[in-house]
Design a protein around this motif. Structure first.
Motif, PDB file in Angstrom:
ATOM      1  N   GLU A 229       0.958  -1.285  -0.068  1.00  0.00           N
ATOM      2  CA  GLU A 229       0.029  -0.025   0.045  1.00  0.00           C
ATOM      3  C   GLU A 229       0.924   1.262   0.136  1.00  0.00           C
ATOM      4  OE1 GLU A 229      -2.802  -0.270   3.079  1.00  0.00           O
ATOM      5  OE2 GLU A 229      -3.548  -2.234   2.644  1.00  0.00           O
ATOM      6  N   MET A 230       1.856   1.208   0.677  1.00  0.00           N
ATOM      7  CA  MET A 230       2.869   2.361   0.885  1.00  0.00           C
ATOM      8  C   MET A 230       3.633   2.497  -0.608  1.00  0.00           C
ATOM      9  SD  MET A 230       6.377   2.952   3.246  1.00  0.00           S
ATOM     10  CE  MET A 230       7.316   4.378   3.103  1.00  0.00           C
ATOM     11  N   ALA A 231       3.578   1.523  -1.606  1.00  0.00           N
ATOM     12  CA  ALA A 231       4.555   1.497  -2.759  1.00  0.00           C
ATOM     13  C   ALA A 231       3.302   2.445  -3.608  1.00  0.00           C
ATOM     14  CB  ALA A 231       4.647   0.065  -3.320  1.00  0.00           C
ATOM     15  N   ILE A 232       2.080   2.129  -3.347  1.00  0.00           N
ATOM     16  CA  ILE A 232       0.941   2.549  -4.352  1.00  0.00           C
ATOM     17  C   ILE A 232       0.981   4.323  -4.039  1.00  0.00           C
ATOM     18  CG2 ILE A 232      -1.541   3.103  -4.383  1.00  0.00           C
ATOM     19  CD1 ILE A 232      -0.581   1.055  -6.570  1.00  0.00           C
ATOM     20  N   ASP A 233       1.192   4.465  -2.524  1.00  0.00           N
ATOM     21  CA  ASP A 233       1.274   5.926  -2.278  1.00  0.00           C
ATOM     22  C   ASP A 233       2.265   6.736  -3.008  1.00  0.00           C
ATOM     23  OD1 ASP A 233      -0.960   5.686  -0.726  1.00  0.00           O
ATOM     24  OD2 ASP A 233       0.126   5.240   1.152  1.00  0.00           O
ATOM     25  N   LEU A 234       3.411   6.121  -2.948  1.00  0.00           N
ATOM     26  CA  LEU A 234       4.779   6.837  -3.579  1.00  0.00           C
ATOM     27  C   LEU A 234       4.703   6.647  -5.268  1.00  0.00           C
ATOM     28  CD1 LEU A 234       7.496   4.642  -1.478  1.00  0.00           C
ATOM     29  CD2 LEU A 234       6.927   7.187  -1.379  1.00  0.00           C
ATOM     30  N   MET A 235       3.890   5.830  -5.730  1.00  0.00           N
ATOM     31  CA  MET A 235       3.637   5.868  -7.192  1.00  0.00           C
ATOM     32  C   MET A 235       2.906   7.196  -7.516  1.00  0.00           C
ATOM     33  SD  MET A 235       3.045   1.958  -8.310  1.00  0.00           S
ATOM     34  CE  MET A 235       4.048   0.665  -7.756  1.00  0.00           C
ATOM     35  N   ASP A 236       2.070   7.359  -6.458  1.00  0.00           N
ATOM     36  CA  ASP A 236       1.102   8.816  -6.663  1.00  0.00           C
ATOM     37  C   ASP A 236       1.705  10.085  -5.853  1.00  0.00           C
ATOM     38  OD1 ASP A 236      -0.970   9.661  -7.978  1.00  0.00           O
ATOM     39  OD2 ASP A 236      -2.237   9.390  -6.366  1.00  0.00           O
ATOM     40  N   HIS A 237       3.000   9.901  -5.419  1.00  0.00           N
ATOM     41  CA  HIS A 237       3.740  10.846  -4.842  1.00  0.00           C
ATOM     42  C   HIS A 237       3.480  12.411  -5.554  1.00  0.00           C
ATOM     43  CE1 HIS A 237       6.517  13.515  -2.933  1.00  0.00           C
ATOM     44  NE2 HIS A 237       6.587  12.711  -1.891  1.00  0.00           N
ATOM     45  N   ALA A 238       2.773  13.259  -4.840  1.00  0.00           N
ATOM     46  CA  ALA A 238       2.363  14.598  -5.578  1.00  0.00           C
ATOM     47  C   ALA A 238       3.420  15.449  -5.857  1.00  0.00           C
ATOM     48  CB  ALA A 238       1.606  15.145  -4.618  1.00  0.00           C
ATOM     49  N   GLY A 239       4.633  15.282  -5.073  1.00  0.00           N
ATOM     50  CA  GLY A 239       5.830  16.383  -5.304  1.00  0.00           C
ATOM     51  C   GLY A 239       6.397  15.688  -6.464  1.00  0.00           C
ATOM     52  N   ILE A 240       6.728  14.496  -6.651  1.00  0.00           N
ATOM     53  CA  ILE A 240       7.731  13.964  -7.766  1.00  0.00           C
ATOM     54  C   ILE A 240       6.892  14.056  -8.987  1.00  0.00           C
ATOM     55  CG2 ILE A 240       8.877  11.942  -8.569  1.00  0.00           C
ATOM     56  CD1 ILE A 240       9.395  11.093  -5.672  1.00  0.00           C
ATOM     57  N   GLY A 241       5.413  13.521  -8.758  1.00  0.00           N
ATOM     58  CA  GLY A 241       4.551  13.621 -10.036  1.00  0.00           C
ATOM     59  C   GLY A 241       4.501  14.959 -10.658  1.00  0.00           C
ATOM     60  N   GLU A 242       4.471  16.006  -9.750  1.00  0.00           N
ATOM     61  CA  GLU A 242       4.273  17.366 -10.152  1.00  0.00           C
ATOM     62  C   GLU A 242       5.672  17.711 -11.145  1.00  0.00           C
ATOM     63  OE1 GLU A 242       3.557  22.068  -8.631  1.00  0.00           O
ATOM     64  OE2 GLU A 242       3.319  20.254  -7.130  1.00  0.00           O
ATOM     65  N   MET A 243       6.796  17.277 -10.191  1.00  0.00           N
ATOM     66  CA  MET A 243       8.049  17.615 -11.107  1.00  0.00           C
ATOM     67  C   MET A 243       8.151  17.277 -12.640  1.00  0.00           C
ATOM     68  SD  MET A 243      11.358  17.481  -8.504  1.00  0.00           S
ATOM     69  CE  MET A 243      10.821  16.186  -7.815  1.00  0.00           C
TER      70      MET A 243
END
Length: 306
Positions: A172-186
């Motif tokens: 579940e943590m892996a899914i959260d990281l795949m959707d990490h807002a900060g990295i995704g925004e970059m």
């Protein structure tokens, strides 16, 4: 649908992505080393780029065991498949914010969905909980509730390193990281390019570690590269000046450099349309292994004293 009818072969290299290298029978050429040397073999995209029960949940009922694969991963891949079609069609400029976000999430997933990635995040997550056991036990023992106090002795077993519950929490943590807002925004805010490799240039290969990323995506010359077909390369860069430099770089020379990187990082498999690049794969496969994103994050935390 019962748990027995659900798929157990979970693709960490999605079929929709591998199909870009496939023939009319949806077969790709897989280069692997089952014995003492690398060999090419035409295989179905259905039966490669995955692992049995890779994303299976261990602490839930069988009918929910494949939630990770059938839910979040399917959603990521379905959305990315549509965006990839637009990229192939030269419609990059028409992408909506939602579509750019979907492609950015897919890129993030490629950095952390492989077997070694999943193994590392489960292990690290369990180790973090191990550190908290004494504090949790003390809190339980100090409770005014008799039932809570009686549960204190079960905490170490519940939070053991091999605990199915902790393994599932790690997923579940892996899914959260795949959707990490900060990295995704970059990623979303970078300049995106799709380059075509000329006919006389080499076909792009891909592998079980297909994505190429530099730095932490904060420097002006940082980039992300991903082969998206035998003759197409997706590139994300930080600024327009870097775009100009990339476009001035000979596409055929760049394709060969990307192949060396992608093949060099491969752990078990390299993929192409045919076996014509066998000599190249034998020379470069696995020669430049690289730590996973999670392994680098763990090392970074250790350097900070975490």
């Amino acid at each position: 649908m019962s748990g027995d009818n659900q798929p157990i072969y979970h693709h960490f290299i999605p079929r929709f992505y591998l199909r870009r290298w496939a023939d009319s029978e949806r077969r790709v050429c897989r280069f692997s080393k089952p014995y003492d040397r690398i060999i090419p073999k035409m295989v179905s995209t259905r039966g490669t780029g995955g692992e049995d029960n890779l994303y299976s949940l261990k602490s839930v009922a069988p009918e929910h065991a494949h939630w990770f694969e059938r839910g979040p991963m399917k959603a990521i891949d379905t959305a990315a498949n549509y965006v990839l079609g637009l990229l192939e069609a030269g419609k990059l400029e028409t992408l909506t914010d939602k579509q750019r976000s979907a492609w950015g999430r897919f890129l993030m997933s490629l950095l952390m969905r492989g077997p070694r990635d999943i193994e590392v995040i489960k292990r690290v997550y369990a180790q973090e909980w191990q550190k908290l056991i004494p504090e949790i036990v003390a809190d339980f023992q100090g409770s005014d509730n008799e039932i809570t106090r009686s549960l204190a002795q079960t905490v170490p077993k519940m939070l053991a390193l091999d605990s199915p519950m902790l393994a599932d929490w790690g997923l579940e943590m892996a899914i959260d990281l795949m959707d990490h807002a900060g990295i995704g925004e970059m990623l979303i805010n970078m300049e995106w390019i799709v380059r075509d490799v000329p006919e006389d240039g080499p076909e792009l290969l891909t592998s079980d570690r297909p994505i190429m990323k530099s730095g932490e995506l904060i420097q002006s010359d940082d980039f992300v590269l991903l082969p998206i077909g035998p003759k197409k390369l997706f590139i994300a860069v930080r600024d327009t000046e870097t775009v100009k430099r990339v476009q001035a770089y000979d596409a055929a020379v760049q394709a060969e450099a990307v192949n060396r990187y992608v093949v060099g990082r491969a752990q078990e498999c390299v993929y192409g349309t045919n076996g014509n690049q066998l000599d190249f794969v034998r020379e470069h496969m696995g020669t430049k292994p690289e730590k996973t994103l999670f392994e680098r994050l763990v090392e970074f935390r250790k350097r900070l004293g975490g």
